[in-house]
Design a protein around this motif. Structure first.
Motif, PDB file in Angstrom:
ATOM      1  N   ALA A  60       0.776  -1.100  -0.124  1.00  0.00           N
ATOM      2  CA  ALA A  60      -0.032  -0.028  -0.165  1.00  0.00           C
ATOM      3  C   ALA A  60       0.866   1.418   0.004  1.00  0.00           C
ATOM      4  N   VAL A  61       1.960   1.402   0.944  1.00  0.00           N
ATOM      5  CA  VAL A  61       2.665   2.512   1.076  1.00  0.00           C
ATOM      6  C   VAL A  61       4.278   1.923   0.897  1.00  0.00           C
ATOM      7  N   PRO A  62       4.606   2.200  -0.422  1.00  0.00           N
ATOM      8  CA  PRO A  62       5.804   1.662  -0.729  1.00  0.00           C
ATOM      9  C   PRO A  62       6.961   2.695  -0.179  1.00  0.00           C
ATOM     10  N   GLY A  63       8.074   2.075   0.461  1.00  0.00           N
ATOM     11  CA  GLY A  63       9.022   3.237   0.918  1.00  0.00           C
ATOM     12  C   GLY A  63      10.179   2.342   1.941  1.00  0.00           C
ATOM     13  N   ILE A  64      10.988   3.066   2.500  1.00  0.00           N
ATOM     14  CA  ILE A  64      12.070   2.476   3.399  1.00  0.00           C
ATOM     15  C   ILE A  64      11.345   2.573   4.909  1.00  0.00           C
ATOM     16  N   ALA A  65      11.588   0.914   5.198  1.00  0.00           N
ATOM     17  CA  ALA A  65      11.038   0.744   6.694  1.00  0.00           C
ATOM     18  C   ALA A  65      12.353   0.513   7.707  1.00  0.00           C
ATOM     19  N   GLY A  66      13.450   0.441   7.363  1.00  0.00           N
ATOM     20  CA  GLY A  66      14.380   0.164   8.217  1.00  0.00           C
ATOM     21  C   GLY A  66      15.940   0.181   7.771  1.00  0.00           C
ATOM     22  N   LEU A  67      16.679   0.202   8.595  1.00  0.00           N
ATOM     23  CA  LEU A  67      18.181   0.160   8.225  1.00  0.00           C
ATOM     24  C   LEU A  67      18.796  -1.068   8.702  1.00  0.00           C
ATOM     25  N   ALA A  68      19.555  -1.590   7.864  1.00  0.00           N
ATOM     26  CA  ALA A  68      20.187  -2.940   8.163  1.00  0.00           C
ATOM     27  C   ALA A  68      21.666  -2.887   7.451  1.00  0.00           C
ATOM     28  N   THR A  69      22.534  -4.179   7.744  1.00  0.00           N
ATOM     29  CA  THR A  69      23.870  -4.246   7.142  1.00  0.00           C
ATOM     30  C   THR A  69      23.905  -5.460   6.516  1.00  0.00           C
ATOM     31  N   VAL A  70      24.778  -5.494   5.489  1.00  0.00           N
ATOM     32  CA  VAL A  70      25.077  -6.994   5.157  1.00  0.00           C
ATOM     33  C   VAL A  70      25.951  -7.467   6.035  1.00  0.00           C
ATOM     34  N   ALA A  71      25.658  -8.784   6.290  1.00  0.00           N
ATOM     35  CA  ALA A  71      26.060  -9.708   7.611  1.00  0.00           C
ATOM     36  C   ALA A  71      26.560 -10.967   7.250  1.00  0.00           C
ATOM     37  N   SER A  72      27.024 -11.073   5.843  1.00  0.00           N
ATOM     38  CA  SER A  72      27.672 -12.352   5.473  1.00  0.00           C
ATOM     39  C   SER A  72      28.303 -12.283   4.329  1.00  0.00           C
ATOM     40  N   HIS A 145      23.455  10.361  -0.555  1.00  0.00           N
ATOM     41  CA  HIS A 145      22.051   9.959  -0.448  1.00  0.00           C
ATOM     42  C   HIS A 145      21.856   9.224   0.807  1.00  0.00           C
ATOM     43  N   TRP A 146      22.754   8.141   1.003  1.00  0.00           N
ATOM     44  CA  TRP A 146      22.671   7.622   2.292  1.00  0.00           C
ATOM     45  C   TRP A 146      22.786   8.562   3.471  1.00  0.00           C
ATOM     46  N   LYS A 147      23.580   9.547   3.381  1.00  0.00           N
ATOM     47  CA  LYS A 147      23.979  10.400   4.656  1.00  0.00           C
ATOM     48  C   LYS A 147      22.507  11.032   4.760  1.00  0.00           C
ATOM     49  N   PHE A 148      21.853  11.637   3.513  1.00  0.00           N
ATOM     50  CA  PHE A 148      20.617  12.423   3.625  1.00  0.00           C
ATOM     51  C   PHE A 148      19.629  11.889   4.158  1.00  0.00           C
ATOM     52  N   ILE A 149      19.328  10.565   3.719  1.00  0.00           N
ATOM     53  CA  ILE A 149      18.320   9.712   4.478  1.00  0.00           C
ATOM     54  C   ILE A 149      18.474   9.288   5.773  1.00  0.00           C
ATOM     55  N   THR A 150      19.634   8.843   6.146  1.00  0.00           N
ATOM     56  CA  THR A 150      19.787   8.368   7.479  1.00  0.00           C
ATOM     57  C   THR A 150      19.793   9.767   8.576  1.00  0.00           C
ATOM     58  N   GLN A 151      20.185  10.852   8.061  1.00  0.00           N
ATOM     59  CA  GLN A 151      20.323  11.822   8.871  1.00  0.00           C
ATOM     60  C   GLN A 151      19.100  12.591   9.109  1.00  0.00           C
ATOM     61  N   HIS A 152      18.320  12.746   7.937  1.00  0.00           N
ATOM     62  CA  HIS A 152      17.220  13.648   7.655  1.00  0.00           C
ATOM     63  C   HIS A 152      16.034  13.143   7.548  1.00  0.00           C
ATOM     64  N   LEU A 153      15.562  12.120   6.876  1.00  0.00           N
ATOM     65  CA  LEU A 153      14.251  11.649   6.508  1.00  0.00           C
ATOM     66  C   LEU A 153      13.899  10.570   7.452  1.00  0.00           C
ATOM     67  N   VAL A 154      14.754   9.619   8.015  1.00  0.00           N
ATOM     68  CA  VAL A 154      14.309   8.342   8.875  1.00  0.00           C
ATOM     69  C   VAL A 154      13.862   8.702  10.031  1.00  0.00           C
ATOM     70  N   GLU A 155      14.315   9.799  10.748  1.00  0.00           N
ATOM     71  CA  GLU A 155      13.567  10.418  12.063  1.00  0.00           C
ATOM     72  C   GLU A 155      12.354  11.151  11.487  1.00  0.00           C
ATOM     73  N   ALA A 156      11.509  11.079  12.206  1.00  0.00           N
ATOM     74  CA  ALA A 156       9.961  11.678  11.974  1.00  0.00           C
ATOM     75  C   ALA A 156      10.277  13.125  11.940  1.00  0.00           C
TER      76      ALA A 156
END
Length: 156
Positions: A60-72, A145-156
């Motif tokens: 219904a609402v596509p978008g970024i839902a969380g932050l993760a890391t490559v783990a293997s 883009h990563w910096k902008f998203i994690t620093q400015h978009l991901v917080e409400a």
DNA sequence: GCCAACGTTGGC
DNA sequence: GCCAACGTTGGC
């Protein structure tokens, strides 16, 4: 090896951010990719510790839902050898596996950042997932883009 | 459910 | 190796 950043799409009906959060070690094997470009990213270019934007698609609402890391490191996708799996590939063999994947570990759930909101951000111009006609389920994300998203978009 | 965009398949 | 037909993705 410098850290890189990625956006990985998942259909929440198949594997949502909550599924990732409740998984053992909050880690999931990224099964089911059957596109060579996306496979090549996992096989050749992703490294442990790389940043991942976990993205919900086909919902219904596509978008970024969380932050993760490559783990293997990369390893064969077990679903390709399972005849009962929808991802079974009869042309692939354990001796010469066609589909490789990596594990993805949750860093943290975020607010849902809708695709529509991302499209309105001039700072995200040129982001591959926003490109017209984009269908690739794994796309590189620039450090800017990563910096902008994690620093400015991901917080409400 | 529609359909644009793109990947894959297979005949030639 | 070309390319038409077909299948899939995924936003809307």
């Amino acid at each position: 090896m410098t850290q890189r950043y990625w956006l990985m799409k998942s259909e929440p009906e198949e594997a949502s951010i909550d599924d990732l959060a409740s998984a053992k070690h909050q880690t999931l094997a990224w099964t089911g990719v059957r596109n060579y470009q996306a496979r090549n990213f996992m096989r050749d270019e992703m490294h442990e510790g790389d940043g991942v934007l976990f993205y919900h698609s086909s919902c219904a609402v596509p978008g970024i839902a969380g932050l993760a890391t490559v783990a293997s490191t990369p390893y064969p996708d077990p679903t390709q050898f399972d005849p009962k799996s929808p991802y079974f590939d009869p042309k692939s063999t354990p001796e010469s596996p066609r589909w490789l994947l990596v594990d993805v570990k949750l860093d943290r759930k975020t607010r849902l950042v809708p695709l529509t909101e991302m499209r309105q951000m001039a700072e995200l111009d040129g982001m591959q997932v926003l490109a017209r006609g984009n269908r690739l389920s794994i796309t590189p994300v620039s450090p800017k883009h990563w910096k902008f998203i994690t620093q400015h978009l991901v917080e409400a």
